[in-house]
Design a protein around this motif. Structure first.
Motif, PDB file in Angstrom:
ATOM      1  N   THR A  37      34.334  52.393  51.476  1.00 44.35           N
ATOM      2  CA  THR A  37      33.763  51.262  52.218  1.00 44.35           C
ATOM      3  C   THR A  37      33.982  49.960  51.463  1.00 44.35           C
ATOM      4  N   GLY A  38      33.844  49.988  50.159  1.00 46.76           N
ATOM      5  CA  GLY A  38      34.061  48.791  49.343  1.00 46.76           C
ATOM      6  C   GLY A  38      35.482  48.276  49.445  1.00 46.76           C
ATOM      7  N   ILE A  39      36.444  49.175  49.369  1.00 46.71           N
ATOM      8  CA  ILE A  39      37.852  48.792  49.491  1.00 46.71           C
ATOM      9  C   ILE A  39      38.125  48.247  50.882  1.00 46.71           C
ATOM     10  N   GLU A  40      37.609  48.926  51.894  1.00 48.19           N
ATOM     11  CA  GLU A  40      37.807  48.498  53.277  1.00 48.19           C
ATOM     12  C   GLU A  40      37.256  47.092  53.499  1.00 48.19           C
ATOM     13  N   LYS A  41      36.050  46.823  53.036  1.00 46.56           N
ATOM     14  CA  LYS A  41      35.437  45.507  53.213  1.00 46.56           C
ATOM     15  C   LYS A  41      36.219  44.418  52.494  1.00 46.56           C
ATOM     16  N   THR A  42      36.707  44.726  51.300  1.00 50.30           N
ATOM     17  CA  THR A  42      37.460  43.734  50.539  1.00 50.30           C
ATOM     18  C   THR A  42      38.768  43.380  51.240  1.00 50.30           C
ATOM     19  N   PHE A  43      39.456  44.383  51.793  1.00 48.56           N
ATOM     20  CA  PHE A  43      40.700  44.088  52.518  1.00 48.56           C
ATOM     21  C   PHE A  43      40.420  43.328  53.810  1.00 48.56           C
ATOM     22  N   ARG A  44      39.331  43.646  54.489  1.00 46.80           N
ATOM     23  CA  ARG A  44      39.010  42.956  55.745  1.00 46.80           C
ATOM     24  C   ARG A  44      38.769  41.461  55.555  1.00 46.80           C
ATOM     25  N   LYS A  45      38.416  41.054  54.358  1.00 50.54           N
ATOM     26  CA  LYS A  45      38.193  39.634  54.065  1.00 50.54           C
ATOM     27  C   LYS A  45      39.497  38.846  53.967  1.00 50.54           C
ATOM     28  N   GLN A  46      40.614  39.545  53.838  1.00 44.14           N
ATOM     29  CA  GLN A  46      41.908  38.866  53.720  1.00 44.14           C
ATOM     30  C   GLN A  46      42.342  38.350  55.093  1.00 44.14           C
ATOM     31  N   PRO A  47      42.723  37.091  55.203  1.00 42.81           N
ATOM     32  CA  PRO A  47      43.065  36.525  56.520  1.00 42.81           C
ATOM     33  C   PRO A  47      44.306  37.145  57.172  1.00 42.81           C
ATOM     34  N   GLU A  48      45.169  37.775  56.393  1.00 44.83           N
ATOM     35  CA  GLU A  48      46.391  38.382  56.942  1.00 44.83           C
ATOM     36  C   GLU A  48      46.136  39.761  57.545  1.00 44.83           C
ATOM     37  N   VAL A  49      44.999  40.359  57.238  1.00 41.11           N
ATOM     38  CA  VAL A  49      44.724  41.751  57.606  1.00 41.11           C
ATOM     39  C   VAL A  49      44.132  41.861  59.008  1.00 41.11           C
ATOM     40  N   ASP A  50      44.709  42.760  59.790  1.00 40.85           N
ATOM     41  CA  ASP A  50      44.202  43.051  61.133  1.00 40.85           C
ATOM     42  C   ASP A  50      43.276  44.263  61.088  1.00 40.85           C
ATOM     43  N   THR A  51      43.784  45.394  60.566  1.00 35.04           N
ATOM     44  CA  THR A  51      42.967  46.607  60.464  1.00 35.04           C
ATOM     45  C   THR A  51      43.161  47.264  59.101  1.00 35.04           C
ATOM     46  N   VAL A  52      42.143  48.007  58.705  1.00 36.97           N
ATOM     47  CA  VAL A  52      42.193  48.783  57.460  1.00 36.97           C
ATOM     48  C   VAL A  52      41.629  50.168  57.757  1.00 36.97           C
ATOM     49  N   LYS A  53      42.348  51.185  57.330  1.00 37.15           N
ATOM     50  CA  LYS A  53      41.864  52.558  57.452  1.00 37.15           C
ATOM     51  C   LYS A  53      41.923  53.196  56.076  1.00 37.15           C
ATOM     52  N   VAL A  54      40.821  53.820  55.684  1.00 39.24           N
ATOM     53  CA  VAL A  54      40.758  54.480  54.389  1.00 39.24           C
ATOM     54  C   VAL A  54      40.555  55.973  54.617  1.00 39.24           C
ATOM     55  N   ASP A  55      41.479  56.768  54.086  1.00 37.27           N
ATOM     56  CA  ASP A  55      41.384  58.227  54.167  1.00 37.27           C
ATOM     57  C   ASP A  55      40.935  58.726  52.798  1.00 37.27           C
ATOM     58  N   LEU A  56      39.660  59.016  52.690  1.00 39.05           N
ATOM     59  CA  LEU A  56      39.079  59.409  51.412  1.00 39.05           C
ATOM     60  C   LEU A  56      39.688  60.705  50.888  1.00 39.05           C
ATOM     61  N   ALA A  57      39.904  61.680  51.762  1.00 32.25           N
ATOM     62  CA  ALA A  57      40.452  62.975  51.336  1.00 32.25           C
ATOM     63  C   ALA A  57      41.848  62.828  50.722  1.00 32.25           C
TER      64      ALA A  57
END
Length: 94
Positions: A37-57
């Motif tokens: 969740t931390g990584i996802e939130k940090t990437f979402r703050k970037q203006p170039e980013v549309d979507t972020v998906k994190v696969d923990l497994a």
């Protein structure tokens, strides 16, 4: 007819030039949902980013940029490092 074909070629050429980019990288040390969740939130703050998906497994982060935008390898590494992790190889897809 030629005008129509030329218009199609230009339209498809321009849409390809402004397409989104998919960036994938593995993240070392990501072991829990809080980490993801931390990584996802940090990437979402970037203006170039549309979507972020994190696969923990798989410890895999998949970032899709907004059309016509990109994130440099240095920026991806900066975000991962800022979040407290190290990363593997970056793979880019159009």
């Amino acid at each position: 007819m030629r005008y129509y074909l030329l218009s199609l070629i230009i339209t498809f050429g321009l849409s390809a030039a402004v397409s989104a980019e998919t960036i994938k990288t593995t993240v070392n040390g990501m072991v829990c949902a809080f980490c993801a969740t931390g990584i996802e939130k940090t990437f979402r703050k970037q203006p170039e980013v549309d979507t972020v998906k994190v696969d923990l497994a798989k410890k895999l982060v998949t970032i899709t940029t907004k059309p016509g935008k990109t994130l440099s390898d240095a920026k991806v590494k900066e975000v991962i490092t800022y979040s407290g992790y190290t990363m593997g190889k970056i793979v880019r897809e159009k």
